[in-house]
Design a protein around this motif. Sequence first.
Motif, short mmCIF file in Angstrom:
data_model
loop_
_atom_site.label_atom_id
_atom_site.label_comp_id
_atom_site.label_asym_id
_atom_site.label_seq_id
_atom_site.Cartn_x
_atom_site.Cartn_y
_atom_site.Cartn_z
N THR A 75 -49.86 61.83 33.15
CA THR A 75 -50.44 60.51 33.43
C THR A 75 -51.80 60.63 34.10
N ARG A 76 -51.91 61.52 35.06
CA ARG A 76 -53.19 61.68 35.78
C ARG A 76 -54.26 62.28 34.87
N MET A 77 -53.91 63.33 34.15
CA MET A 77 -54.89 63.97 33.28
C MET A 77 -55.36 63.04 32.17
N ALA A 78 -54.49 62.13 31.75
CA ALA A 78 -54.88 61.17 30.71
C ALA A 78 -55.97 60.22 31.19
N ARG A 79 -56.16 60.11 32.50
CA ARG A 79 -57.18 59.22 33.06
C ARG A 79 -58.51 59.93 33.31
N ASP A 92 -36.08 70.41 26.84
CA ASP A 92 -35.41 69.24 26.28
C ASP A 92 -36.41 68.48 25.40
N ALA A 93 -36.16 68.43 24.11
CA ALA A 93 -37.08 67.79 23.17
C ALA A 93 -37.32 66.32 23.49
N SER A 94 -36.32 65.64 24.05
CA SER A 94 -36.48 64.21 24.34
C SER A 94 -37.53 63.97 25.42
N ARG A 95 -37.69 64.93 26.33
CA ARG A 95 -38.69 64.77 27.38
C ARG A 95 -40.10 64.89 26.82
N ALA A 96 -40.30 65.81 25.90
CA ALA A 96 -41.60 65.93 25.26
C ALA A 96 -41.93 64.65 24.49
N ALA A 97 -40.94 64.12 23.79
CA ALA A 97 -41.16 62.88 23.05
C ALA A 97 -41.45 61.72 23.99
N LYS A 98 -40.76 61.67 25.12
CA LYS A 98 -40.97 60.60 26.10
C LYS A 98 -42.39 60.65 26.66
N ALA A 99 -42.92 61.85 26.87
CA ALA A 99 -44.27 61.98 27.43
C ALA A 99 -45.33 61.47 26.47
N GLN A 100 -45.02 61.43 25.18
CA GLN A 100 -45.98 60.87 24.23
C GLN A 100 -46.32 59.42 24.54
N GLU A 101 -45.37 58.71 25.15
CA GLU A 101 -45.61 57.31 25.48
C GLU A 101 -46.75 57.17 26.48
N ILE A 102 -46.94 58.17 27.34
CA ILE A 102 -48.04 58.14 28.30
C ILE A 102 -49.37 58.16 27.57
N LEU A 103 -49.48 59.02 26.56
CA LEU A 103 -50.71 59.12 25.79
C LEU A 103 -50.94 57.85 24.97
N GLU A 104 -49.87 57.33 24.40
CA GLU A 104 -49.97 56.10 23.60
C GLU A 104 -50.45 54.94 24.45
N LYS A 105 -49.91 54.83 25.66
CA LYS A 105 -50.32 53.75 26.57
C LYS A 105 -51.78 53.86 26.93
N PRO A 109 -54.88 60.27 21.41
CA PRO A 109 -54.19 60.83 20.24
C PRO A 109 -52.86 61.48 20.63
N LYS A 110 -51.96 61.49 19.68
CA LYS A 110 -50.65 62.10 19.91
C LYS A 110 -50.80 63.61 20.04
N ALA A 111 -50.05 64.20 20.95
CA ALA A 111 -50.07 65.65 21.14
C ALA A 111 -48.94 66.28 20.33
N ARG A 112 -49.09 67.57 20.04
CA ARG A 112 -48.03 68.28 19.35
C ARG A 112 -46.90 68.58 20.33
N GLU A 113 -45.67 68.44 19.87
CA GLU A 113 -44.51 68.64 20.73
C GLU A 113 -43.85 70.00 20.48
N TYR A 114 -43.41 70.61 21.59
CA TYR A 114 -42.68 71.87 21.52
C TYR A 114 -41.43 71.74 22.39
N SER A 115 -40.36 72.42 22.00
CA SER A 115 -39.12 72.33 22.78
C SER A 115 -38.30 73.60 22.57
N GLY A 116 -37.17 73.66 23.26
CA GLY A 116 -36.29 74.81 23.18
C GLY A 116 -36.66 75.87 24.20
N ASP A 117 -35.82 76.89 24.32
CA ASP A 117 -36.02 77.94 25.30
C ASP A 117 -37.31 78.72 25.09
N GLU A 118 -37.73 78.88 23.85
CA GLU A 118 -38.93 79.66 23.53
C GLU A 118 -40.11 78.80 23.09
N GLY A 119 -39.97 77.49 23.19
CA GLY A 119 -41.03 76.61 22.72
C GLY A 119 -42.35 76.82 23.43
#
Length: 473
Positions: A75-79, A92-105, A109-119
């Motif tokens: 949120t801060r860096m987006a400003r 947790d993939a859902s957290r990466a997806a949730k953070a996209q809402e910060i950029l959308e707001k 542009p949408k960021a690429r999402e990564y998840s999993g233990d080795e993401g």
Amino acid sequence: MKYNRRNFLKNATVLSGSMAVLPALSGTAQGNVLQARQETGRPQQVNMCGYAAPKLETVRIGFIGLGMRGPGAVTRMARIEGVEIKALCDKDASRAAKAQEILEKQGLPKAREYSGDEGWKAMVADESLDLVYICTPWELHTPMAIYAMQHGKHVACEVPIAVTVDECWALVETSEQTKKHCMMLENCCYDFFEMLTLNMARNGLFGELIHAEGAYIHDLVELNFSKEGYADMWRLKMNASRNGSLYPTHGLGPIAQCMNINRGDKMDYLVSMSTNDFMMGNIAATRAGEDPFYRPFVGKHYRGNMNTTLIHTAKGKTMMVQHDVTSPRPYSRIHLVSGTKGIASKYPAPERIAFGHEWLPKAELDALYTKYTPPLIKHVGEVAKQVGGHGGMDFVMDWRLIDCLRNGLPLDQDVYDGALWSCVFPLSEQSVNQRSQSLDVPDFTRGAWQRNQPVNLTLEGGATTGVRKEGQS
């Protein structure tokens, strides 16, 4: 505890083969003194204190860890203008997806999402990034930071940046080898009263500083035992396995800067003492009686509720750092600096300054704020309060980091600071385990502290980075 750097490098599978094998730290027959790194004969490769990396017109950022601290950082860096948020990563993939809402707001542009233990490895290796911003559990900080630097990225990492002395040295040597910044995100250095006292100390108002105190006293019992708190209960597990000053940097960082540690003075040795645990074991047992989930946490050797660590500097000054996250007490970082001419103290409120036997009245304190608030706070402090993050200090920190990277300026906090402030954690633990015996504190600068310059409080050569309005891309 045994500090064997070879074992650390063997176990840290994320490290590339290009990193030199580091000699193990040795000790006395009693095992209570760590030998300073320069005694091994290996010189400093590059002095990262005062190091200015090439300018970056746009700072491309990838975030790792989007649980407790990560979303606020996004949120801060987006400003901040001149920032491009390229990637978002969480186990947790859902957290990466949730953070996209910060950029959308913010209309970004949408960021690429990564998840999993080795993401996170894929993100660091595959993305064209300038900065990796790490907000993960403590034990992941060093492996992730080293991997990022070895892949050509600067690093900004939450506190503590390391949990062993071996990790501290690995960070220092990787930063020097790669010439990449490795900044620990000690946000409390950028709080408003802390910055005021730093500038006043720099201007000699307190005379020669003699003693300073810092702390992290914060009742986190409910959060540490909450199933919805830290992922996989990682922080409770840390409290059940390590005994010392587990989280020293919030109180230590600001007073270390006031005392020019690593920049004219250095920590020489420390002693540490912990109380017994009078709370956490009982809480675990009570909760286990009501919920089987907590049974694995019964019978553990929880850290002492209050830890007090005393540090002696090379120039004969002293510092006290306390840690207590269980007692039902008001929040405090203490932040006390005492010199030959005066004293400043932040907690308990209100903030206080004295040049004699009486605290100054509010009007005189306000006058000091007007005169000695450093340019950084005057420049971005008000907008920081609006954006937020612990009252604004988080945004001041992030803005300053980006502005330094974009203008090719040295950072306020370098890898030596992060390593030194973090190493108090494992050193305090070793001292506690050995009946509070004194331990030498490693000199991560390898003698450069004698010529390093204090933190620059001007904005010379910088302050070119703007702030986006909320919702403005």
